[in-house]
Design a protein around this motif. Structure first.
Motif, PDB file in Angstrom:
ATOM      1  N   ALA A 422       0.826  -1.211   0.000  1.00 27.08           N
ATOM      2  CA  ALA A 422       0.000   0.000   0.000  1.00 27.08           C
ATOM      3  C   ALA A 422       0.855   1.254   0.000  1.00 27.08           C
ATOM      4  O   ALA A 422       0.560   2.228  -0.713  1.00 27.08           O
ATOM      5  CB  ALA A 422      -0.937  -0.013   1.210  1.00 27.08           C
ATOM      6  N   VAL A 423       1.926   1.251   0.786  1.00 21.36           N
ATOM      7  CA  VAL A 423       2.814   2.418   0.825  1.00 21.36           C
ATOM      8  C   VAL A 423       3.427   2.669  -0.543  1.00 21.36           C
ATOM      9  O   VAL A 423       3.524   3.821  -1.007  1.00 21.36           O
ATOM     10  CB  VAL A 423       3.917   2.213   1.891  1.00 21.36           C
ATOM     11  N   PHE A 424       3.838   1.615  -1.211  1.00 18.66           N
ATOM     12  CA  PHE A 424       4.453   1.721  -2.536  1.00 18.66           C
ATOM     13  C   PHE A 424       3.473   2.333  -3.542  1.00 18.66           C
ATOM     14  O   PHE A 424       3.807   3.282  -4.261  1.00 18.66           O
ATOM     15  CB  PHE A 424       4.899   0.333  -2.996  1.00 18.66           C
ATOM     16  N   VAL A 425       2.264   1.801  -3.602  1.00 20.65           N
ATOM     17  CA  VAL A 425       1.276   2.298  -4.559  1.00 20.65           C
ATOM     18  C   VAL A 425       0.864   3.733  -4.221  1.00 20.65           C
ATOM     19  O   VAL A 425       0.684   4.566  -5.117  1.00 20.65           O
ATOM     20  CB  VAL A 425       0.049   1.370  -4.599  1.00 20.65           C
ATOM     21  N   GLN A 426       0.727   4.047  -2.938  1.00 15.56           N
ATOM     22  CA  GLN A 426       0.342   5.404  -2.550  1.00 15.56           C
ATOM     23  C   GLN A 426       1.429   6.415  -2.911  1.00 15.56           C
ATOM     24  O   GLN A 426       1.130   7.566  -3.263  1.00 15.56           O
ATOM     25  CB  GLN A 426       0.036   5.471  -1.053  1.00 15.56           C
ATOM     26  N   ARG A 427       2.683   5.998  -2.839  1.00 17.76           N
ATOM     27  CA  ARG A 427       3.775   6.888  -3.238  1.00 17.76           C
ATOM     28  C   ARG A 427       3.716   7.163  -4.742  1.00 17.76           C
ATOM     29  O   ARG A 427       3.884   8.302  -5.195  1.00 17.76           O
ATOM     30  CB  ARG A 427       5.120   6.263  -2.859  1.00 17.76           C
ATOM     31  N   ILE A 428       3.455   6.115  -5.529  1.00 15.68           N
ATOM     32  CA  ILE A 428       3.297   6.296  -6.976  1.00 15.68           C
ATOM     33  C   ILE A 428       2.117   7.199  -7.271  1.00 15.68           C
ATOM     34  O   ILE A 428       2.181   8.075  -8.142  1.00 15.68           O
ATOM     35  CB  ILE A 428       3.142   4.926  -7.664  1.00 15.68           C
ATOM     36  N   LYS A 429       1.018   7.016  -6.536  1.00 10.43           N
ATOM     37  CA  LYS A 429      -0.180   7.853  -6.710  1.00 10.43           C
ATOM     38  C   LYS A 429       0.155   9.330  -6.490  1.00 10.43           C
ATOM     39  O   LYS A 429      -0.208  10.195  -7.297  1.00 10.43           O
ATOM     40  CB  LYS A 429      -1.260   7.408  -5.722  1.00 10.43           C
ATOM     41  N   THR A 430       0.878   9.617  -5.407  1.00 12.69           N
ATOM     42  CA  THR A 430       1.241  11.008  -5.110  1.00 12.69           C
ATOM     43  C   THR A 430       2.077  11.609  -6.229  1.00 12.69           C
ATOM     44  O   THR A 430       1.853  12.762  -6.641  1.00 12.69           O
ATOM     45  CB  THR A 430       2.016  11.073  -3.778  1.00 12.69           C
ATOM     46  N   LEU A 431       3.027  10.846  -6.739  1.00 13.41           N
ATOM     47  CA  LEU A 431       3.910  11.355  -7.791  1.00 13.41           C
ATOM     48  C   LEU A 431       3.149  11.592  -9.096  1.00 13.41           C
ATOM     49  O   LEU A 431       3.376  12.596  -9.786  1.00 13.41           O
ATOM     50  CB  LEU A 431       5.052  10.380  -8.024  1.00 13.41           C
ATOM     51  N   LEU A 432       2.241  10.691  -9.459  1.00 14.61           N
ATOM     52  CA  LEU A 432       1.501  10.857 -10.706  1.00 14.61           C
ATOM     53  C   LEU A 432       0.450  11.958 -10.608  1.00 14.61           C
ATOM     54  O   LEU A 432       0.163  12.624 -11.612  1.00 14.61           O
ATOM     55  CB  LEU A 432       0.837   9.530 -11.100  1.00 14.61           C
ATOM     56  N   GLU A 433      -0.119  12.150  -9.435  1.00 12.60           N
ATOM     57  CA  GLU A 433      -1.132  13.195  -9.282  1.00 12.60           C
ATOM     58  C   GLU A 433      -0.505  14.584  -9.176  1.00 12.60           C
ATOM     59  O   GLU A 433      -1.154  15.591  -9.450  1.00 12.60           O
ATOM     60  CB  GLU A 433      -1.997  12.913  -8.049  1.00 12.60           C
ATOM     61  N   THR A 434       0.762  14.625  -8.777  1.00 14.78           N
ATOM     62  CA  THR A 434       1.519  15.881  -8.741  1.00 14.78           C
ATOM     63  C   THR A 434       2.778  15.675  -9.587  1.00 14.78           C
ATOM     64  O   THR A 434       3.874  15.501  -9.042  1.00 14.78           O
ATOM     65  CB  THR A 434       1.884  16.274  -7.298  1.00 14.78           C
ATOM     66  N   PRO A 435       2.656  15.650 -10.895  1.00 12.79           N
ATOM     67  CA  PRO A 435       3.748  15.192 -11.761  1.00 12.79           C
ATOM     68  C   PRO A 435       5.021  16.008 -11.664  1.00 12.79           C
ATOM     69  O   PRO A 435       6.100  15.512 -12.023  1.00 12.79           O
ATOM     70  CB  PRO A 435       3.139  15.252 -13.167  1.00 12.79           C
ATOM     71  N   ALA A 436       4.938  17.267 -11.195  1.00 10.16           N
ATOM     72  CA  ALA A 436       6.158  18.061 -11.041  1.00 10.16           C
ATOM     73  C   ALA A 436       7.131  17.385 -10.080  1.00 10.16           C
ATOM     74  O   ALA A 436       8.354  17.508 -10.218  1.00 10.16           O
ATOM     75  CB  ALA A 436       5.819  19.470 -10.567  1.00 10.16           C
ATOM     76  N   MET A 437       6.589  16.616  -9.119  1.00 13.63           N
ATOM     77  CA  MET A 437       7.439  15.947  -8.127  1.00 13.63           C
ATOM     78  C   MET A 437       8.312  14.859  -8.758  1.00 13.63           C
ATOM     79  O   MET A 437       9.339  14.488  -8.206  1.00 13.63           O
ATOM     80  CB  MET A 437       6.576  15.342  -7.002  1.00 13.63           C
ATOM     81  N   ILE A 438       7.882  14.359  -9.916  1.00 12.18           N
ATOM     82  CA  ILE A 438       8.676  13.328 -10.592  1.00 12.18           C
ATOM     83  C   ILE A 438      10.030  13.887 -11.002  1.00 12.18           C
ATOM     84  O   ILE A 438      11.043  13.168 -11.018  1.00 12.18           O
ATOM     85  CB  ILE A 438       7.921  12.803 -11.841  1.00 12.18           C
ATOM     86  N   PHE A 439      10.077  15.184 -11.292  1.00  6.49           N
ATOM     87  CA  PHE A 439      11.292  15.808 -11.808  1.00  6.49           C
ATOM     88  C   PHE A 439      12.123  16.494 -10.727  1.00  6.49           C
ATOM     89  O   PHE A 439      13.182  17.036 -11.011  1.00  6.49           O
ATOM     90  CB  PHE A 439      10.921  16.841 -12.871  1.00  6.49           C
ATOM     91  N   VAL A 440      11.647  16.462  -9.494  1.00 11.45           N
ATOM     92  CA  VAL A 440      12.351  17.130  -8.404  1.00 11.45           C
ATOM     93  C   VAL A 440      13.207  16.122  -7.646  1.00 11.45           C
ATOM     94  O   VAL A 440      12.719  15.075  -7.211  1.00 11.45           O
ATOM     95  CB  VAL A 440      11.344  17.793  -7.426  1.00 11.45           C
ATOM     96  N   GLU A 441      14.487  16.400  -7.532  1.00 13.83           N
ATOM     97  CA  GLU A 441      15.392  15.551  -6.770  1.00 13.83           C
ATOM     98  C   GLU A 441      15.358  15.983  -5.307  1.00 13.83           C
ATOM     99  O   GLU A 441      15.541  17.133  -4.985  1.00 13.83           O
ATOM    100  CB  GLU A 441      16.823  15.659  -7.316  1.00 13.83           C
ATOM    101  N   THR A 442      15.102  15.014  -4.407  1.00 14.03           N
ATOM    102  CA  THR A 442      15.006  15.353  -2.984  1.00 14.03           C
ATOM    103  C   THR A 442      16.171  14.748  -2.222  1.00 14.03           C
ATOM    104  O   THR A 442      16.873  13.877  -2.706  1.00 14.03           O
ATOM    105  CB  THR A 442      13.686  14.813  -2.418  1.00 14.03           C
TER     106      THR A 442
END
Length: 442
Positions: A422-442
């Motif tokens: 669940a944690v894995f899928v929810q993390r993917i959900k957050t990234l796809l729903e806020t796609p700018a986060m995909i390109f941000v290095e943390t």
């Protein structure tokens, strides 16, 4: 006249047996030296067996789907001369390939196939239609069979040489009646169709159809069946489904496609998902793993090698995008297109169809609302993409139209807990729903 017995040849180092997947001849056929007699498949390769001599086919020693031991009698020819001889053909010896050509046919247990231009060319030459004077009696019988009409999704069964001839002649194989095993279209069927051309079939009335077709599961389809059975019998699956609002992601994808360079491919959703998976795996590296259940060891990989389940004419294959962690969005898209097209064309190399550590499966617009993906054994996770649909979503005060998509993901419950899934899928959900986060290095 004499007899020449051809035995199952040694088709590879350490191979003790091979499955007969296709006969190219039948009893009574006249063959020339180097005429392809049969095709056999092992866990490592698909090999065509040529005739070492001129002769007439007198006996066939196996049926399609049979597993034949190396050195066992395979075919007997009647040849000119006295006495009897036997031979096992060296299928491992290959003529040098011209620069830029692919290698010989190769296949592996999960269905990978690689066909060389040289072999296809040789098949095309050996498949040249005979002159009308030399046409065998079977042609005149076959040519009176009524034309068939297959659906758009139905794939006619035919050898690569037959497909090449049909493609060069501009013939839709779905319209050609097949008289071979399981409806396979042979060269004789194609000859009959070329001689008489398509005929318009009369619309039949409503009649009962009591026919039963017995289709033997052989070759690549058998390999797929064995692998699916292995996965379901040994892996206790847990499937987790979550809906994702991809409205912002689709807007971004459209904008990037509109402004992309000419040398870049058109972006689909998958490269975004691949990059989101890379970031999620960085936080849960134990999901990017291979489980050796016999040894009781989980091999956790640093490199993210994403398998892409791909439907091809031959069946389901899984080409691999290696080291997705080292590729940006466009790099993922380029490599994804390359390996998927190679698999569909039957030109993928062995290492392009093995070694994945986690898999994506997507049926595109046919993806349905929910699926229950089967894990690509021996991996521990697979992410399934369902189709995007516009649905009404409550925003707190009104229903608004949003582009929604479900992810259906399965995990090996022996080593992955439901919470971690669940944690894995929810993390993917957050990234796809806020796609700018995909390109941000943390």
């Amino acid at each position: 006249m004499a007899e020449h017995l051809i035995k199952m040849p040694d088709v590879g180092e350490g191979i003790a047996e091979a499955e007969l997947v296709e006969w190219h001849v039948k009893v009574g056929d006249i063959v020339r030296e180097d005429t392809v007699l049969a095709a056999v498949m092992t866990d490592k390769a698909t090999v065509e067996i040529p005739s070492p001599v001129d002769g007439e086919v007198e006996w066939l020693g196996a049926e399609i789907g049979d597993v034949v031991a190396i050195g066992s009698p395979l075919i007997r020819l009647k040849v000119a001369g006295d006495g009897s001889v036997s031979s096992g053909i060296d299928t491992k010896a290959q003529a040098p390939e011209p620069p830029g050509r692919a290698g010989p046919i190769e296949a592996q247990a999960d269905g990978a196939v690689k066909t060389s231009d040289a072999i296809v060319e040789q098949q095309a030459k050996s498949a040249s239609p005979p002159s009308p004077v030399e046409a065998p009696p079977s042609v005149s019988i076959r040519m009176h069979r009524p034309p068939v009409s297959r659906s758009e999704s139905e794939k006619p069964i035919a050898s690569p040489a037959v497909r090449l001839r049909a493609r060069e002649a501009g013939i839709d194989l779905r319209q050609v009646p097949g008289t071979g095993p399981a409806g396979r279209i042979t060269h004789e069927d194609l000859d009959a169709f070329l001689a008489h051309g398509p005929q318009v079939a009369r619309a039949p009335g409503l009649v009962q159809d009591t026919s039963v077709q017995h289709v033997k599961v052989i070759g690549l389809r058998r390999r797929i069946a064995e692998k699916m059975a292995l996965a379901k019998s040994r892996i206790p699956h847990i499937t987790y489904v979550e809906e994702i609002d991809v409205t912002a992601l689709e807007d971004l994808r459209a904008a990037l496609n509109a402004s992309r360079r000419a040398d870049r491919p058109k972006l689909t959703l998958l490269p975004f998902l691949m990059r989101a998976m890379v970031k999620a795996i960085a936080e849960q590296p134990h999901l990017n793993a291979i489980y050796d259940d016999e040894a009781g060891v989980v091999h956790q990989h640093g490199g993210v090698h994403i398998g892409i389940a791909t439907q091809t004419e031959a069946g389901l294959m899984v080409p691999v995008v290696r080291h997705a962690e080292a590729r940006d969005l466009w790099g993922c898209a380029v490599e994804l297109n390359r390996v998927a097209e190679a698999a569909k064309a039957g030109l993928a190399a062995r290492d392009e169809l093995s070694g994945s550590t986690i898999t994506i499966t997507s049926l595109g617009a046919m993806g349905g609302i929910v699926t229950t993906p089967v894990i690509n054994h021996p991996e521990v996770a697979i992410v399934g993409v369902n189709k995007i649909m516009v649905r009404p979503v409550w925003d707190g005060s009104n229903f608004i139209p949003r582009k929604m998509m479900n992810l259906s993901s399965s995990f090996d419950h022996r080593v992955i807990d439901g919470w971690d899934a669940a944690v894995f899928v929810q993390r993917i959900k957050t990234l796809l729903e806020t796609p700018a986060m995909i390109f941000v290095e943390t």
